[in-house]
Design a protein around this motif. Sequence first.
Motif, PDB file in Angstrom:
ATOM      1  N   GLN A  33      -5.960  45.822  59.678  1.00  0.00           N
ATOM      2  CA  GLN A  33      -6.476  44.884  60.522  1.00  0.00           C
ATOM      3  C   GLN A  33      -6.861  45.463  61.960  1.00  0.00           C
ATOM      4  O   GLN A  33      -6.476  46.543  62.402  1.00  0.00           O
ATOM      5  N   ASN A  34      -8.025  44.523  62.482  1.00  0.00           N
ATOM      6  CA  ASN A  34      -8.315  45.103  63.909  1.00  0.00           C
ATOM      7  C   ASN A  34      -7.075  44.747  64.988  1.00  0.00           C
ATOM      8  O   ASN A  34      -6.349  43.839  64.730  1.00  0.00           O
ATOM      9  N   TRP A  35      -7.114  45.787  66.110  1.00  0.00           N
ATOM     10  CA  TRP A  35      -5.916  45.721  66.739  1.00  0.00           C
ATOM     11  C   TRP A  35      -6.086  44.661  68.060  1.00  0.00           C
ATOM     12  O   TRP A  35      -7.192  44.651  68.921  1.00  0.00           O
ATOM     13  N   MET A  36      -5.049  43.835  68.078  1.00  0.00           N
ATOM     14  CA  MET A  36      -4.788  42.901  69.023  1.00  0.00           C
ATOM     15  C   MET A  36      -3.513  42.885  69.671  1.00  0.00           C
ATOM     16  O   MET A  36      -2.647  42.897  69.170  1.00  0.00           O
ATOM     17  N   HIS A  37      -3.617  42.475  71.055  1.00  0.00           N
ATOM     18  CA  HIS A  37      -2.180  42.387  71.602  1.00  0.00           C
ATOM     19  C   HIS A  37      -2.100  41.049  72.213  1.00  0.00           C
ATOM     20  O   HIS A  37      -2.865  40.323  72.159  1.00  0.00           O
ATOM     21  N   HIS A  38      -0.843  40.730  72.773  1.00  0.00           N
ATOM     22  CA  HIS A  38      -0.726  39.393  73.239  1.00  0.00           C
ATOM     23  C   HIS A  38      -1.490  38.880  74.498  1.00  0.00           C
ATOM     24  O   HIS A  38      -1.911  37.736  74.648  1.00  0.00           O
ATOM     25  N   ASN A  39      -2.245  39.976  75.160  1.00  0.00           N
ATOM     26  CA  ASN A  39      -3.113  39.448  76.214  1.00  0.00           C
ATOM     27  C   ASN A  39      -4.481  39.713  75.769  1.00  0.00           C
ATOM     28  O   ASN A  39      -5.413  39.987  76.632  1.00  0.00           O
ATOM     29  N   CYS A  40      -4.761  39.867  74.535  1.00  0.00           N
ATOM     30  CA  CYS A  40      -6.160  40.208  73.986  1.00  0.00           C
ATOM     31  C   CYS A  40      -6.306  38.650  73.123  1.00  0.00           C
ATOM     32  O   CYS A  40      -5.905  38.473  72.190  1.00  0.00           O
ATOM     33  N   PHE A  41      -7.637  38.196  73.598  1.00  0.00           N
ATOM     34  CA  PHE A  41      -7.854  36.895  73.094  1.00  0.00           C
ATOM     35  C   PHE A  41      -9.097  36.779  72.451  1.00  0.00           C
ATOM     36  O   PHE A  41      -9.600  35.684  72.064  1.00  0.00           O
ATOM     37  N   LEU A  42      -9.745  37.867  71.897  1.00  0.00           N
ATOM     38  CA  LEU A  42     -10.977  37.718  71.237  1.00  0.00           C
ATOM     39  C   LEU A  42     -11.036  39.060  70.416  1.00  0.00           C
ATOM     40  O   LEU A  42     -10.786  40.257  71.015  1.00  0.00           O
ATOM     41  N   GLY A  43     -11.260  39.085  69.187  1.00  0.00           N
ATOM     42  CA  GLY A  43     -11.247  40.459  68.282  1.00  0.00           C
ATOM     43  C   GLY A  43     -12.552  40.813  67.737  1.00  0.00           C
ATOM     44  O   GLY A  43     -12.656  41.518  66.758  1.00  0.00           O
ATOM     45  N   THR A  44     -13.758  40.158  68.213  1.00  0.00           N
ATOM     46  CA  THR A  44     -15.051  40.289  67.775  1.00  0.00           C
ATOM     47  C   THR A  44     -15.470  41.770  68.105  1.00  0.00           C
ATOM     48  O   THR A  44     -15.130  42.444  69.159  1.00  0.00           O
ATOM     49  N   PRO A  45     -15.797  42.667  66.912  1.00  0.00           N
ATOM     50  CA  PRO A  45     -16.163  44.000  67.434  1.00  0.00           C
ATOM     51  C   PRO A  45     -17.212  44.055  68.373  1.00  0.00           C
ATOM     52  O   PRO A  45     -18.043  43.137  68.586  1.00  0.00           O
ATOM     53  N   LEU A  46     -17.230  45.051  69.149  1.00  0.00           N
ATOM     54  CA  LEU A  46     -18.537  45.604  69.973  1.00  0.00           C
ATOM     55  C   LEU A  46     -19.557  46.208  69.143  1.00  0.00           C
ATOM     56  O   LEU A  46     -19.348  47.204  68.510  1.00  0.00           O
ATOM     57  N   VAL A  47     -20.702  45.537  68.994  1.00  0.00           N
ATOM     58  CA  VAL A  47     -22.015  46.100  68.264  1.00  0.00           C
ATOM     59  C   VAL A  47     -23.153  45.888  69.012  1.00  0.00           C
ATOM     60  O   VAL A  47     -23.360  44.888  69.325  1.00  0.00           O
ATOM     61  N   ARG A  48     -23.804  46.860  68.988  1.00  0.00           N
ATOM     62  CA  ARG A  48     -25.219  46.953  69.607  1.00  0.00           C
ATOM     63  C   ARG A  48     -26.084  45.871  68.990  1.00  0.00           C
ATOM     64  O   ARG A  48     -26.041  45.731  67.757  1.00  0.00           O
ATOM     65  N   LYS A  49     -26.828  45.217  69.757  1.00  0.00           N
ATOM     66  CA  LYS A  49     -27.612  44.004  69.104  1.00  0.00           C
ATOM     67  C   LYS A  49     -28.768  44.498  68.134  1.00  0.00           C
ATOM     68  O   LYS A  49     -29.077  45.570  68.343  1.00  0.00           O
TER      69      LYS A  49
END
Length: 403
Positions: free
Chosen positions: A112-128
């Motif tokens: 799973q992609n990692w998120m914590h309680h103060n992380c509100f979006l899990g969309t990957p960073l990907v170059r356009k």
Amino acid sequence: MSGLQSFEGKDICANRFRDGLAASECQAILHPAGQIDARLAEAWGDLAMAASEPNIFYEHWFLRPGLERFDHHPDLRLFLLWAGEPGHSLLLGLLPLGPDSRFGRWPVPHVQNWMHHNCFLGTPLVRKGFEQAFWEQLLIVLDGSNWPGFLHINGMTIGGPLDRALRVVARAQKRRCDLVYSEARALLQSDLGSQAYFEATVRGKKRKELRRQTKRLAELGDVTFHHRTDAEDLDRWIDEFLQLERQGWKGYGGSALDSSDQTREFFRDVLRGAARGGQLERHDIRLEGTPLVMLVNFHSGAGSFSFKTAFDEAFARFSPGVLLQIENLRLLDRPELDWMDSCAAENHSMIDSLWSGRRHIGRFSVELEGVSRRTVFRGLRLGEELMGRLKGRTIIDPTEGQA
């Protein structure tokens, strides 16, 4: 000379790779999350500025303090997609991910992609332009890894370029990719100016009541609104924010940022990092110099994120949070910004009454290769679907019916 500065013609390389002429040159790796040097940080910042979908929560200045302050699996990795030699070429994509032994209430191992309680979006960073290449390379790496189960992507924007690319890749590879949860949260986006939007969105009776509250508040003393984008007096401002939040219901419940050393220092780190990069906005309303309500926003590209709000509950009858959000509508008058994500829970009574737009966020589960992995995935999905029907759950996919 740094890795990016020494990498000549990065735009030419990007175009060649996008056209498929240099696809064999790319390298995808699982990088230890705790090993972030200056070269990677620079490439990471360059990626964020060119991201297909802005996500401040996975930018270097936000993610790294979370990795340092919060607990995570020891095998947590940064999936990195490079255009060529790692550290000496263009960084095309990044996603923090690792193994997890539980899926909700069930003991089902997965990735799973990692998120914590103060992380509100899990969309990957990907170059356009590299969205499909990112998913193709990620799935190749995970198929060949010894990590168990399936891939779960939490908190990704539904209907965006990364979602569309993932579905295209999954269909082409004949692997299941299921949207397993969705929610809609408030989004500020409009062609209208701030005043016209306010009048179109908020009913006349409510506007009249807000004018009355503003007038009554002004009768108590000098009321001022402040908007800052620099780092001047930032530490003092942070202290005021932490104190204001701590003295309210979050403080009593132990969920205020100042309730633990980890969240307190994380908050300080990310605001300082955002300020260094010119991505921080601070708003507040003060009565005789004392803060009544304070708001933190972050910007990335044409996007913006409303991160945290704190207000003095002794003045709740004046709706200070609403009054500050009305000031925040001025974002619509700024041509360099297209939208703001509220980062609020679905059906949030305050922000939903002011912002008419909605952003759909979802969780996706994706099959990985291997008989045991597919068995686990399909057994789990069958159980989820049965439970959903018994409880009457409906997953709204706003992309259904689209080509």
